[in-house]
Write a protein that holds these residues in place. Structure first.
Motif, PDB file in Angstrom:
ATOM      1  N   VAL A 349      -3.374   8.265   2.324  1.00 54.78           N
ATOM      2  CA  VAL A 349      -2.208   7.939   3.152  1.00 54.78           C
ATOM      3  C   VAL A 349      -2.384   6.594   3.837  1.00 54.78           C
ATOM      4  O   VAL A 349      -1.477   5.745   3.810  1.00 54.78           O
ATOM      5  N   LEU A 350      -3.525   6.374   4.473  1.00 50.71           N
ATOM      6  CA  LEU A 350      -3.728   5.142   5.239  1.00 50.71           C
ATOM      7  C   LEU A 350      -3.716   3.920   4.325  1.00 50.71           C
ATOM      8  O   LEU A 350      -3.119   2.892   4.663  1.00 50.71           O
ATOM      9  N   ALA A 351      -4.377   4.003   3.177  1.00 56.09           N
ATOM     10  CA  ALA A 351      -4.411   2.874   2.248  1.00 56.09           C
ATOM     11  C   ALA A 351      -3.019   2.550   1.731  1.00 56.09           C
ATOM     12  O   ALA A 351      -2.630   1.378   1.634  1.00 56.09           O
ATOM     13  N   ASP A 478      -5.676  -0.140  -3.033  1.00 61.05           N
ATOM     14  CA  ASP A 478      -6.724  -0.913  -2.352  1.00 61.05           C
ATOM     15  C   ASP A 478      -6.423  -2.413  -2.382  1.00 61.05           C
ATOM     16  O   ASP A 478      -7.339  -3.241  -2.455  1.00 61.05           O
ATOM     17  N   VAL A 479      -5.145  -2.762  -2.318  1.00 66.68           N
ATOM     18  CA  VAL A 479      -4.742  -4.164  -2.266  1.00 66.68           C
ATOM     19  C   VAL A 479      -4.054  -4.445  -0.936  1.00 66.68           C
ATOM     20  O   VAL A 479      -3.584  -3.532  -0.251  1.00 66.68           O
ATOM     21  N   PHE A 535      -6.184  -4.558 -13.772  1.00 75.16           N
ATOM     22  CA  PHE A 535      -5.222  -3.656 -13.156  1.00 75.16           C
ATOM     23  C   PHE A 535      -5.274  -3.868 -11.647  1.00 75.16           C
ATOM     24  O   PHE A 535      -6.267  -4.346 -11.108  1.00 75.16           O
ATOM     25  N   GLY A 536      -4.227  -3.478 -10.977  1.00 77.98           N
ATOM     26  CA  GLY A 536      -4.167  -3.601  -9.518  1.00 77.98           C
ATOM     27  C   GLY A 536      -2.884  -4.253  -9.057  1.00 77.98           C
ATOM     28  O   GLY A 536      -2.308  -3.875  -8.030  1.00 77.98           O
ATOM     29  N   MET A 537      -2.414  -5.243  -9.805  1.00 75.11           N
ATOM     30  CA  MET A 537      -1.112  -5.858  -9.595  1.00 75.11           C
ATOM     31  C   MET A 537      -0.588  -6.245 -10.972  1.00 75.11           C
ATOM     32  O   MET A 537      -1.013  -7.243 -11.541  1.00 75.11           O
ATOM     33  N   VAL A 611      -2.004 -11.571  -3.478  1.00 74.71           N
ATOM     34  CA  VAL A 611      -2.547 -10.214  -3.401  1.00 74.71           C
ATOM     35  C   VAL A 611      -4.067 -10.315  -3.443  1.00 74.71           C
ATOM     36  O   VAL A 611      -4.630 -10.973  -4.326  1.00 74.71           O
ATOM     37  N   VAL A 612      -4.740  -9.665  -2.485  1.00 71.91           N
ATOM     38  CA  VAL A 612      -6.195  -9.559  -2.514  1.00 71.91           C
ATOM     39  C   VAL A 612      -6.543  -8.107  -2.820  1.00 71.91           C
ATOM     40  O   VAL A 612      -5.928  -7.173  -2.311  1.00 71.91           O
TER      41      VAL A 612
END
Length: 651
Positions: A349-351, A478-479, A535-537, A611-612
């Motif tokens: 939830v927080l992420a 996690d971005v 992957f990630g964005m 994006v990091v």
């Protein structure tokens, strides 16, 4: 003139006969001297020094250092008798008596004298005959010594070597307190030179002690063991010289004495070498074991839910089921293809809230941004409650439960069928499986339960999850977003399905890093030097996706990989295969990776990135997080929130 002519003829005759050679006062120089003659017609002395111009002149011939013959004329009044002159040429005078004694010179001496003719400096002084004699004696002694050494027998050489070795063994060191393995600099009190020296001494002492123990020399063995204990006590937990015990320097010197005594006792270098090799091998084994344990513990910490996060989920879940008011959701924008849609698949939830908050904060038109969040059944109430209580400004949030996707079943999804198999469960959860820590398997990090969750594989089913949309931007949880992402949706991907940032650098992150090219199926269909991506964005063109049947390609390769022999574990390798030659490379500034494992990411790249990504084990919500990167994530956490204060501040 007739007189002068006769003198010249006589002089040249004598010169070419090799008879007129005079040695100078200095033994190393020989040259022709001037000759003084008086006029024979007037009855004067031939050695007259006061001759006038009317007495005539003579022609003098000599050889220069190169061997050429040269001549010049001189008046009688410029000549001297037997004494040396201080003229520029510094030529000596040869008397008639000297000329008469020329026959006494040997042929060899005359030859050497002619070869050495040259001019002396004006201030040159004659060499002392005694000094010259001493030099000759020294030269003769050197020659005799040289001949003696040349003819020395091999037996004599061996005798000398043995004598030197015996002298070394019997040598008594009078300066033992100066013993040091490495040179130590004591000038800097903050240095670690003494600490390093003491640690090196301990290592050497252990080697010597083990050798003496095997030789039953217990006195030295006990001495070294005592010194080792003293040095270890002095070191303690010190990390620099100023943290050492005050007796450390004295104990280092005492250890130096002990090591010197041990060194004097042991001359067998082979035995010491064997012992060092054994210790080195043992150290390598210990290091490998420590690395495996570290990997296991890091993986365990990474997959463990921190207590504050667990508390947050419990509080939100409890409030969700106790919520009395009706839940209103605006679903009018969820299928509007003209808006900007994001997909986030997460159970954190927080992420997820940080991803949404950072995106909305930098969006120029927040009301056009739609966030599609999919979570599992366990975390659905908490995720739903959080965004009901804290909706982002103007943006639309839609939270879904993956278990409600009826089409997602084992008959349609091959990976789900594999995940439910007993073989996979044994692989992930059985301790004695070859992937376990005891076997030292390299893929230990993939024994994380998240790889058993369909949330990790749902990215390969985008058209099934969002059938009415044309484009969607996939974001990992996690971005952190640092720039408006709206321009991404207008990028022309030229018919490609996946827009992603490439990660290959020289030989890193290419296909051969992830795929098994020893398998014919892989080597036949893919280029090992093809560039990997992240992957990630990822921007997915869902129209092209459907046209090229991307999900069917994914199913095909998953069925072939049922024995897990084609690629490494994880979701990236099947992604590289599925989108092979269908990926459009985005500019690197859109997506910077490594904040979850690399402490050396360029700060300029981080600041300029849209994006990091905290990919890796060191997630920003864990205590493992890299401290200098944590601020980019924590800036978007609302610490004044009652839930955050209750769970995080009271931890």
């Amino acid at each position: 003139m007739e007189f002068n002519r006769s003198i010249s003829i006589l002089f040249f005759f004598l010169l070419f006969q090799g008879m007129i050679v005079v040695s100078s006062a200095k033994s190393e120089f020989s040259f022709l001297r001037k000759f003084s003659f008086s006029n024979s017609g007037d009855g004067h002395d031939r050695n007259c020094r006061g001759c006038h111009d009317e007495q005539g002149s003579i022609t003098v011939a000599y050889t220069d250092p190169s061997g050429a013959i040269r001549t010049f004329k001189m008046n009688f009044n410029e000549l001297s008798s037997l004494n040396q002159t201080e003229e520029t040429a510094d030529l000596g005078v040869i008397s008639n008596e000297q000329l008469g004694n020329r026959s006494e010179l040997s042929l060899t001496n005359r030859s050497e004298t002619v070869d050495q003719i040259r001019f002396q400096d004006q201030n040159a002084k004659p060499i002392d005959p005694i000094q010259r004699k001493r030099e000759l004696l020294r030269q003769k002694r050197r020659e005799r010594r040289k001949m003696h050494l040349i003819h020395m027998s091999q037996e004599n050489e061996l005798e000398i070597q043995d004598a030197a070795i015996n002298r070394t063994k019997n040598f008594v060191n009078k300066a033992q307190d100066r013993y040091s393995i490495w040179r130590v600099e004591y000038q800097n009190p903050m240095s670690t030179s003494v600490l390093k020296l003491m640690k090196d001494q301990i290592i050497m002492a252990k080697i010597y002690a083990s050798i003496f123990f095997s030789k039953k020399e217990l006195d030295l063995y006990q001495l070294l063991i005592m010194r080792i204990k003293e040095s270890q006590d002095a070191i303690g937990d010190a990390s620099s010289d100023n943290e050492l015990h005050e007796s450390a320097l004295a104990r280092a010197k005492a250890m130096g004495h002990a090591l010197t005594s041990a060194k004097d006792k042991l001359h067998q270098s082979e035995e010491i070498e064997r012992k060092i090799r054994a210790m080195l091998q043992l150290s390598e084994e210990n290091i490998n074991t420590a690395k495996k344990q570290n990997t296991f513990l890091v993986q365990h910490a990474a997959k463990t839910v921190p207590k504050p996060l667990h508390c947050l989920h419990l509080q939100l879940t409890n409030d969700y089921y106790n919520y009395k008011e009706g839940i209103f959701e605006d679903k009018s924008k969820l299928e509007d293809a003209s808006l900007y849609h994001y997909a986030i698949f997460s159970d954190n939830v927080l992420a997820t809230s940080v991803v949404v908050n950072s995106t909305v904060m930098h969006a120029t038109e927040p009301h056009k941004h739609i966030f599609h969040i999919v979570t599992d059944r366990l975390n659905f109430p908490a995720m739903k409650m959080w965004f009901m209580m804290h909706p982002p400004s103007h943006a639309t949030i839609n939270v879904q439960n993956i278990d409600e996707f009826k089409w997602l079943n084992s008959s349609y999804c091959s990976v789900l069928r594999q995940l439910e198999s007993a073989q996979i469960k044994e692989y992930y959860f059985k301790f004695n499986h070859p992937s376990s820590l005891s076997a030292g398997h390299e893929n230990l990090k993939y024994r994380n339960p998240k790889y058993l969750s369909m949330l990790n594989h749902l990215r390969f089913y985008m058209p099934e999850v969002y059938p009415k949309l044309d484009k969607i931007l996939f974001l990992d949880d996690d971005v952190v977003i640092q720039r408006d992402l709206t321009p991404l949706f207008s990028v022309n991907m030229k018919g490609m399905v996946n827009g992603a940032v490439e990660t290959c650098k020289e030989s890193f992150h290419r296909f051969d890093t992830y795929l098994n090219f020893s398998h014919p199926k892989i080597s036949k269909n893919f280029d090992p030097r093809a560039c990997g991506w992240a992957f990630g964005m990822n921007l997915f063109d869902l129209k092209e996706w459907k046209k090229r049947n991307i999900t069917g390609i994914y199913h095909y390769w998953q069925d072939l990989n049922e024995d897990r022999k084609l690629w490494k574990l994880g979701s990236l390798p099947p992604g590289l295969i599925t989108f092979y030659n269908l990926t459009y490379p985005l500019d690197r500034n859109w997506h910077v990776l490594g904040l979850g494992y690399d402490p050396a990411v360029d700060p300029k790249e981080i600041e300029s990135a849209a994006v990091v990504h905290y990919n890796g084990n060191y997630k920003p919500w864990l205590d493992l997080a890299i401290g200098k990167y944590k601020q980019y994530w924590s800036n978007h956490v609302k610490f004044d929130n009652p839930y955050i204060q209750h769970c995080f501040m009271n931890d």
